[in-house]
Enzyme design. Structure first.
Site, mmCIF file in Angstrom:
data_model
loop_
_atom_site.group_PDB
_atom_site.id
_atom_site.type_symbol
_atom_site.label_atom_id
_atom_site.label_comp_id
_atom_site.label_asym_id
_atom_site.label_seq_id
_atom_site.Cartn_x
_atom_site.Cartn_y
_atom_site.Cartn_z
ATOM 1 N N TYR A 25 0.745 -1.284 -0.110
ATOM 2 C CA TYR A 25 -0.022 0.033 0.042
ATOM 3 C C TYR A 25 0.891 1.119 -0.065
ATOM 4 O O TYR A 25 0.354 2.331 -0.536
ATOM 5 C CB TYR A 25 -0.904 -0.040 1.352
ATOM 6 C CG TYR A 25 -2.170 -0.401 1.008
ATOM 7 C CD1 TYR A 25 -2.576 -1.830 0.732
ATOM 8 C CD2 TYR A 25 -3.394 0.272 1.218
ATOM 9 C CE1 TYR A 25 -3.783 -2.254 0.505
ATOM 10 C CE2 TYR A 25 -4.515 -0.089 1.309
ATOM 11 C CZ TYR A 25 -4.856 -1.344 0.508
ATOM 12 O OH TYR A 25 -6.160 -1.857 0.650
ATOM 13 N N ASP A 72 -12.834 -7.896 4.200
ATOM 14 C CA ASP A 72 -14.220 -7.834 3.492
ATOM 15 C C ASP A 72 -14.998 -9.091 3.695
ATOM 16 O O ASP A 72 -16.114 -9.373 3.673
ATOM 17 C CB ASP A 72 -14.079 -7.184 2.163
ATOM 18 C CG ASP A 72 -14.107 -5.666 2.101
ATOM 19 O OD1 ASP A 72 -14.063 -4.801 2.995
ATOM 20 O OD2 ASP A 72 -14.497 -5.252 0.907
ATOM 21 N N ASP A 126 -4.371 -17.624 0.069
ATOM 22 C CA ASP A 126 -5.388 -18.302 -0.404
ATOM 23 C C ASP A 126 -6.302 -19.471 0.179
ATOM 24 O O ASP A 126 -7.471 -19.449 0.203
ATOM 25 C CB ASP A 126 -4.774 -19.047 -1.890
ATOM 26 C CG ASP A 126 -3.302 -19.777 -1.599
ATOM 27 O OD1 ASP A 126 -2.945 -20.111 -0.470
ATOM 28 O OD2 ASP A 126 -3.207 -20.654 -2.573
ATOM 29 N N LYS A 142 1.937 -15.232 2.447
ATOM 30 C CA LYS A 142 2.129 -15.917 1.241
ATOM 31 C C LYS A 142 3.511 -16.380 1.170
ATOM 32 O O LYS A 142 4.269 -16.162 0.209
ATOM 33 C CB LYS A 142 1.820 -15.291 0.027
ATOM 34 C CG LYS A 142 1.466 -16.035 -1.274
ATOM 35 C CD LYS A 142 0.513 -16.739 -1.502
ATOM 36 C CE LYS A 142 0.537 -17.577 -2.552
ATOM 37 N NZ LYS A 142 -0.572 -18.739 -2.727
ATOM 38 N N ASP A 175 -6.989 -6.437 3.853
ATOM 39 C CA ASP A 175 -8.034 -5.519 3.182
ATOM 40 C C ASP A 175 -8.963 -6.720 2.693
ATOM 41 O O ASP A 175 -10.257 -6.594 2.737
ATOM 42 C CB ASP A 175 -7.395 -4.769 2.007
ATOM 43 C CG ASP A 175 -8.318 -4.085 1.217
ATOM 44 O OD1 ASP A 175 -9.361 -3.362 2.011
ATOM 45 O OD2 ASP A 175 -8.226 -3.909 -0.079
HETATM 46 C C1 IPM Z 1 -10.546 -0.376 3.715
HETATM 47 C C2 IPM Z 1 -10.685 0.239 2.212
HETATM 48 C C3 IPM Z 1 -9.452 1.253 2.139
HETATM 49 C C4 IPM Z 1 -8.441 0.078 1.898
HETATM 50 C C5 IPM Z 1 -9.622 2.029 0.678
HETATM 51 C C6 IPM Z 1 -10.833 2.898 0.821
HETATM 52 C C7 IPM Z 1 -8.544 2.855 0.409
HETATM 53 O O1 IPM Z 1 -10.804 -0.645 1.398
HETATM 54 O O2 IPM Z 1 -10.394 0.395 4.601
HETATM 55 O O3 IPM Z 1 -10.642 -1.405 3.628
HETATM 56 O O4 IPM Z 1 -7.944 -0.348 1.013
HETATM 57 O O5 IPM Z 1 -7.499 0.121 3.042
HETATM 58 MG MG MG Z 2 -11.094 -2.626 1.952
#
Ligand code: IPM
Ligand code: MG
Length: 358
Positions: free
Chosen positions: A137, A252, A224, A192, A248
């Site tokens: 990042y 999610d 993975d 990984k 990240d």
């Molecule tokens: C998160 C989001 C951010 C990230 C974006 C908005 C830059 O997806 O907080 O998970 O990738 O960290």
């Molecule tokens: Mg995110």
């Protein structure tokens, strides 16, 4: 002692959901000093920058930041450094918010909201500890360059750099081990290492730090496989620690296991427990301004703010109990509404939490 709190509502539903969390914070009777500034697209519109100096200064000088959400498609054509997402990345970097805590909890009242079978997810309670200020990042160099030799000589090439310094891995390892110690004492480090040097190094450091925590059981998993195990048997996990990019993606996935991303808070902390608190979901521009978004993730983020940055665990529990109570009462915003429950608006949900507090 008065605590200064920065309120950065941001874009889309950010405004309406932070408004409800502010009502809840204000109702607790604590000595809080709340200040608000625009961030993200809203700040770009007002000041031509997603993270203007006044917003950054307020954030730096506050004990904690209550953050809504940033982003809207209409900014997608701006140069990268002016896009709303740069505000959150800039705040993480400027304040050194390296430790991102993302709980994924399945509320029993919402068991049907998950797309997985109830027996796979019922009782789910996992914590993802994501490193937030390093990795690909922020790694330099990055950009687009002309290839000098090899099979792609003469072509343009996009590139980024993945790296982790030892101190970066050590400090997130300590956060994760300490979190695991307060829970079921199981920590899974995701990497990984079969392919990436950075990951092998990460794994070696995790193993070294583990000797300080003999009571915590450390395991390792390739990313993975972790993605697969999270949908196969998510309850096998307790605490997951991983780098910025993998975290990240996996956070999610973990959030979606619960079926109610509108319920999940998050905290991003630095080494002095200054923190940024935000819902795990985004700015949802498609439903912005309609008073239908779920404010509970932001209200629960305010609870995390009280617990981690203000050392007010009792007040945090008060908010969490109030949220449980409104779910018990059958109140649901549109995202978690199902037959037999009562559909309420954003502000009505806020009203209900306020009432349940007292
Ligand atoms: C998160 C989001 C951010 C990230 C974006 C908005 C830059 O997806 O907080 O998970 O990738 O960290
Ligand atoms: Mg995110």
């Amino acid at each position: 002692m008065s605590h200064k709190i920065a309120v950065l509502p941001g874009d889309g539903i950010g405004t309406e959901i932070t408004e409800q969390a502010v009502r809840v914070l204000t109702a607790l009777g604590l000595d809080l000093e709340l200040h608000s500034e625009p961030v993200g697209g809203a700040a770009f519109d007002a000041h031509e920058h997603p993270l203007p100096p006044a917003t950054l200064d307020l954030a730096k000088n506050s004990a904690a930041i209550l953050f809504g959400a940033v982003g809207d498609w209409k900014y997608d054509t701006l140069p990268r450094e002016l896009r709303p997402e740069q505000a959150i990345l800039g705040l993480r970097k400027a304040l050194g918010l390296f430790a991102n805590l993302r709980p994924a909890i399945l509320y029993p009242q919402l068991a049907n909201a998950s797309s997985l079978k109830p027996e796979v997810v019922s009782g789910l309670d996992i914590l993802i500890v994501r490193e937030l200020t390093g990795d690909i990042y922020f790694g330099q160099p990055r950009g687009v360059r002309q290839v000098e030799d090899g099979p792609y000589k003469g072509e343009r090439q996009g590139f980024d750099t993945m790296h982790y310094a030892e101190s970066e891995v050590r400090r997130i390892a300590h956060v994760a081990f300490q979190a695991a110690r307060k829970r079921d004492k199981k920590l899974c480090s995701v990497d990984k290492a079969n392919v990436l040097e950075t990951s092998q190094f990460w794994r070696d450091i995790m193993i070294a730090v583990a000797s300080d925590y003999p009571d915590v059981q450390l395991s390792h998993m390739y990313v993975d496989n972790a993605a697969m195990q999270l949908v196969r048997a998510p309850k096998e996990f307790d605490v997951i620690v991983t780098g910025n990019l993998f975290g990240d993606i996996l956070s999610d996935e973990a959030a979606m296991l619960t079926g109610s991303i509108g319920m999940l808070p998050s905290a991003s902390l630095n080494s002095s427990n200054q923190g940024l608190y935000e819902p795990s979901h985004g700015s949802a521009p498609d439903i912005a301004g309609k008073n239908i978004a779920n404010p509970l993730a932001t209200i629960l983020s305010a609870a995390m703010l009280l617990r981690y940055s203000l050392n007010e665990a009792g007040q945090a529990e008060r908010i969490e109990a109030a949220v449980q109570a409104v779910l018990e009462q059958g109140l649901r915003t549109a995202d978690i509404h199902e037959a037999g429950t009562t559909k309420v608006s954003t502000s009505q949900m806020g009203d209900a939490v306020l009432k349940a507090l007292n």
